[in-house]
Design an enzyme around this catalytic site. Structure first.
Site, PDB file in Angstrom:
ATOM      1  N   VAL A 100     -59.276 -48.138   3.680  1.00 17.05           N
ATOM      2  CA  VAL A 100     -58.952 -46.992   4.528  1.00 17.05           C
ATOM      3  C   VAL A 100     -59.122 -47.424   5.973  1.00 17.05           C
ATOM      4  CG1 VAL A 100     -59.429 -44.583   5.055  1.00 17.05           C
ATOM      5  CG2 VAL A 100     -59.811 -45.442   2.744  1.00 17.05           C
ATOM      6  N   ALA A 101     -58.077 -47.331   6.768  1.00 12.53           N
ATOM      7  CA  ALA A 101     -58.133 -47.751   8.167  1.00 12.53           C
ATOM      8  C   ALA A 101     -57.621 -46.624   9.047  1.00 12.53           C
ATOM      9  CB  ALA A 101     -57.293 -49.016   8.386  1.00 12.53           C
ATOM     10  N   THR A 142     -52.330 -38.292   6.646  1.00  9.49           N
ATOM     11  CA  THR A 142     -53.267 -39.008   7.518  1.00  9.49           C
ATOM     12  C   THR A 142     -54.428 -39.625   6.755  1.00  9.49           C
ATOM     13  OG1 THR A 142     -54.310 -36.869   7.983  1.00  9.49           O
ATOM     14  CG2 THR A 142     -52.715 -37.698   9.589  1.00  9.49           C
ATOM     15  N   LYS A 144     -56.587 -37.943   4.102  1.00 11.19           N
ATOM     16  CA  LYS A 144     -57.728 -37.101   3.707  1.00 11.19           C
ATOM     17  C   LYS A 144     -58.136 -37.378   2.257  1.00 11.19           C
ATOM     18  CE  LYS A 144     -55.430 -33.419   4.764  1.00 11.19           C
ATOM     19  NZ  LYS A 144     -54.246 -34.050   5.356  1.00 11.19           N
ATOM     20  N   LEU A 146     -57.224 -39.920   0.437  1.00 10.85           N
ATOM     21  CA  LEU A 146     -57.556 -41.340   0.291  1.00 10.85           C
ATOM     22  C   LEU A 146     -58.998 -41.599   0.710  1.00 10.85           C
ATOM     23  CD1 LEU A 146     -56.465 -44.183  -0.356  1.00 10.85           C
ATOM     24  CD2 LEU A 146     -55.889 -44.403   2.065  1.00 10.85           C
ATOM     25  N   HIS A 280     -51.882 -52.547   4.536  1.00  9.73           N
ATOM     26  CA  HIS A 280     -50.704 -52.489   3.675  1.00  9.73           C
ATOM     27  C   HIS A 280     -49.933 -53.809   3.637  1.00  9.73           C
ATOM     28  CE1 HIS A 280     -51.041 -48.259   2.710  1.00  9.73           C
ATOM     29  NE2 HIS A 280     -51.213 -47.971   3.987  1.00  9.73           N
ATOM     30  N   GLU A 365     -23.935 -40.734  22.735  1.00 11.22           N
ATOM     31  CA  GLU A 365     -25.127 -41.576  22.692  1.00 11.22           C
ATOM     32  C   GLU A 365     -25.300 -42.366  23.987  1.00 11.22           C
ATOM     33  OE1 GLU A 365     -27.341 -41.306  20.468  1.00 11.22           O
ATOM     34  OE2 GLU A 365     -26.174 -39.989  19.175  1.00 11.22           O
ATOM     35  N   HIS A 368     -27.112 -40.128  26.429  1.00 12.81           N
ATOM     36  CA  HIS A 368     -28.564 -40.146  26.195  1.00 12.81           C
ATOM     37  C   HIS A 368     -29.195 -41.405  26.778  1.00 12.81           C
ATOM     38  CE1 HIS A 368     -28.959 -36.599  23.776  1.00 12.81           C
ATOM     39  NE2 HIS A 368     -28.141 -37.031  22.829  1.00 12.81           N
ATOM     40  N   ASP A 439     -29.982 -31.456  19.692  1.00 12.44           N
ATOM     41  CA  ASP A 439     -30.496 -31.638  21.050  1.00 12.44           C
ATOM     42  C   ASP A 439     -30.827 -30.294  21.690  1.00 12.44           C
ATOM     43  OD1 ASP A 439     -30.025 -34.339  20.705  1.00 12.44           O
ATOM     44  OD2 ASP A 439     -28.032 -34.249  21.613  1.00 12.44           O
TER      45      ASP A 439
END
Length: 595
Positions: A100-101, A142, A144, A146, A280, A365, A368, A439
């Site tokens: 667990v990290a 996140t 929990k 684990l 991982h 695009e 943007h 958008d």
């Protein structure tokens, strides 16, 4: 003696009588007839359905709630529906704290609870009361659950786990009965850790949606409150719970004495993400030229906002992509493709755009990309593509900064960058399309948040109201109709201001937008090097590497090994030497063990 098989006896007797009369046989000369019955199995066949039904009922009465009765727990089956479905684990889980990290502070909090159960006397001698429970909160993915599994893997005390939804059944009274049975089981196995996952299933606030009727969920919650409050300091049972909706929990459940501590596990920062990547990357077969530490740091810089579950998904997707391409090992390109897959969705190679549509997407695009390139507070651009992915026809990937506070100017620049696509369509084609729907949704949410939540509007003032969550029904707004009209007016003014500012910027940079759009139509995917070639260096300083992001934040990376307190606790757990309470306290103070 003649044997004859008969099916209709009456007909045989009449025919025999007639035959003997015709033959003149009378008196004692007539043939004697003896009947005997033979069983052909038809009776058993007819009784088979009844026997099966009786056998099934007996089986249901004798079996346990999960398919097998537990010894010493009564009759089981239909009479054991109120028995808890909790599982008692001792050495079945192989997850450890080293797996667990990204949540070192939460590790220390959880480890402290285990230490309470291991050495209760050292705390009681100082007059301290052992906390009764802790609730793990935070967004989904996140870590929990684990972290709770790692607690079970590290502790050599029984670990009892149950899901919150298992208390709720269609039968009235089953929930409270299962809660009582669960805590009886916990007391029998004390000292132990009891973990209730997704506690919001039974812990919702009381008095909502119950129009005078009896609520099974409320009765279950009441029983849970009573059982948790019934513990004393000598019970040695610690209750852990996990949820991602702490806002809907009943206040009585969260008060000290039930859940003494609330441990928030949020999304990891860049150092936490690097640590999670290292975990991982262990089982993966990487290319020989890749160093796991440097790869983890680079991937952490490319995945802002990712949770632990997202990072695990990226690593797995990279391995799947490498296998799909028949590669011998996973290289860096596979990880970059995996990040694109997680962010933008699956690439749709079969979706062919018409030339006019493809041109519109390219200019959208490009709008943007150019708007963000020349706005100071916009995020650095990593990649822009017009290859359809997921639900979108194109996407731009940025590298957000690791920051928690935003100014009004920063939020305005983000709105302008988001509106760049719609503005480019209007400038180059004189018309607008439906491609900017997502958008506009983001811009509207940002504008309402600035005015309603953050108090960034002079006319509305320094007020803050909660915006409704997506899917929630709001029956009554917390402000008047006049305020609602003022808020709507100011939102329109803010969006119009951002739109006009973006129009002015892109009119000035019209040649640059056209350059980027034409290169997109040619290559379909542009990275940062292409943007540097087309537009030159960005006029504002930006961060792009792991070292730049963590500069000034302390250590360069998070320590993935056990913290000092955890190391001391592991050493003590594996040691066979008995320590006095004074020696234990002195050792833990020296090692930085929290109290």
């Amino acid at each position: 003696i003649q044997h004859v098989n008969l099916y209709i006896v009456d007909t045989f007797e009449r025919n025999l009588e007639t035959a003997q009369l015709e033959m003149g046989i009378e008196g004692e000369n007539r043939l004697p007839v003896v009947y005997s019955t033979e069983n052909d199995g038809s009776f058993l066949v007819n009784m088979l359905p009844t026997a099966l039904i009786i056998g099934f009922l007996l089986f249901m009465l004798r079996r346990g709630p999960a398919g097998a009765g537990r010894p010493g727990r009564g009759m089981g089956g239909l009479f054991s529906v109120s028995e808890t479905t909790a599982k008692v684990l001792r050495d079945e889980i192989d997850v450890k704290f080293k797996d667990v990290a990204g949540c070192e502070e939460a590790k220390l909090e959880i480890m402290e609870f285990v230490n309470f159960l291991k050495n209760p006397k050292q705390y009681q001698d100082l007059g301290a009361k052992i906390p009764k429970g802790a609730i793990l909160t935070g967004p989904p993915g996140t870590g929990k659950t684990l972290l709770a599994k790692a607690t079970a893997g590290e502790a050599n005390v029984p670990f009892i786990t149950v899901n919150g939804s298992e208390f709720l059944e269609m039968f009235v009274g089953v929930g409270p009965a299962r809660v009582r049975d669960l805590f009886v089981l916990a007391r029998k196995n004390a000292p132990c850790i009891l973990f209730i996952d997704e506690i919001d299933a039974v812990g919702r606030k009381r008095g909502r949606g119950n129009f005078g009727g009896q609520s099974e969920q409320e009765n279950t919650l009441n029983q849970l409150l009573v059982e948790m409050d019934g513990f004393n300091t000598a019970t040695n049972v610690v209750v852990l719970a996990g949820t991602n909706r702490p806002d809907i929990l009943d206040p009585a459940l969260l008060r000290p004495g039930r859940f003494d501590r609330q441990i928030y596990i949020g999304p990891p920062d860049i150092k936490g993400r690097a640590s999670i990547f290292k975990v991982h990357l262990r089982p993966l077969k990487l290319a020989t030229m890749l160093d796991k530490d440097s790869l983890a740091r680079k991937m952490a810089a490319l995945t802002p906002g990712f949770s632990g579950a997202d990072i695990a998904n990226v690593c797995n997707e990279a391995a799947l992509i490498a296998a799909r391409h028949l590669s011998d090992a996973i290289n860096q390109k596979h990880f970059e493709q995996a990040i694109e897959r997680v962010i933008g969705g699956l690439e749709k190679k079969t979706q062919v755009l018409q030339p006019e549509e493809k041109k519109t997407v390219a200019y959208h695009e490009a709008g943007h990309a150019v708007a963000g390139w020349f706005l100071e507070h916009a995020d650095p651009l990593l990649k822009v593509s017009i290859i359809p992915r997921g639900k979108g026809l194109g996407y731009a990937q940025y590298l957000p900064k690791e920051q928690y506070l935003y100014t009004k100017e920063q939020l305005l620049d983000r709105m302008c960058m988001t509106l760049g696509g719609r503005v480019a369509e209007e400038i180059f084609f004189g018309r607008i399309t439906t491609g900017a729907q997502d958008d506009l949704k983001k811009v509207t949410q940002s504008a309402y948040a600035q005015i309603v939540q953050f108090g960034m509007n002079e006319n509305v003032g320094q007020v803050s109201f909660d915006l409704p969550r997506q899917g929630e029904m709001v029956l009554d707004k917390p402000y008047s109709e006049a305020t609602a009209r003022l808020i709507d007016t100011e939102v329109r003014c803010l969006i119009t201001q951002a739109y006009e500012r973006t129009q002015k910027l892109l009119q000035e940079k019209k040649p640059e937008v056209e350059k980027v759009a034409l290169r997109l139509l040619e290559k379909e995917v542009l990275d940062k090097n292409d943007m540097l070639e087309l537009l030159g260096h960005r006029p504002f300083a930006e961060k792009s590497t792991y070292e730049e992001f963590v500069e000034g934040t302390g250590s360069m990376e998070e320590d993935t090994s056990l913290p000092e307190g955890l190391k001391d606790w592991n050493k003590e757990r594996n040691s066979e030497k008995e320590e006095t309470p004074e020696e234990q306290v002195a050792r833990q103070i020296k090692g930085g063990m929290p109290f």
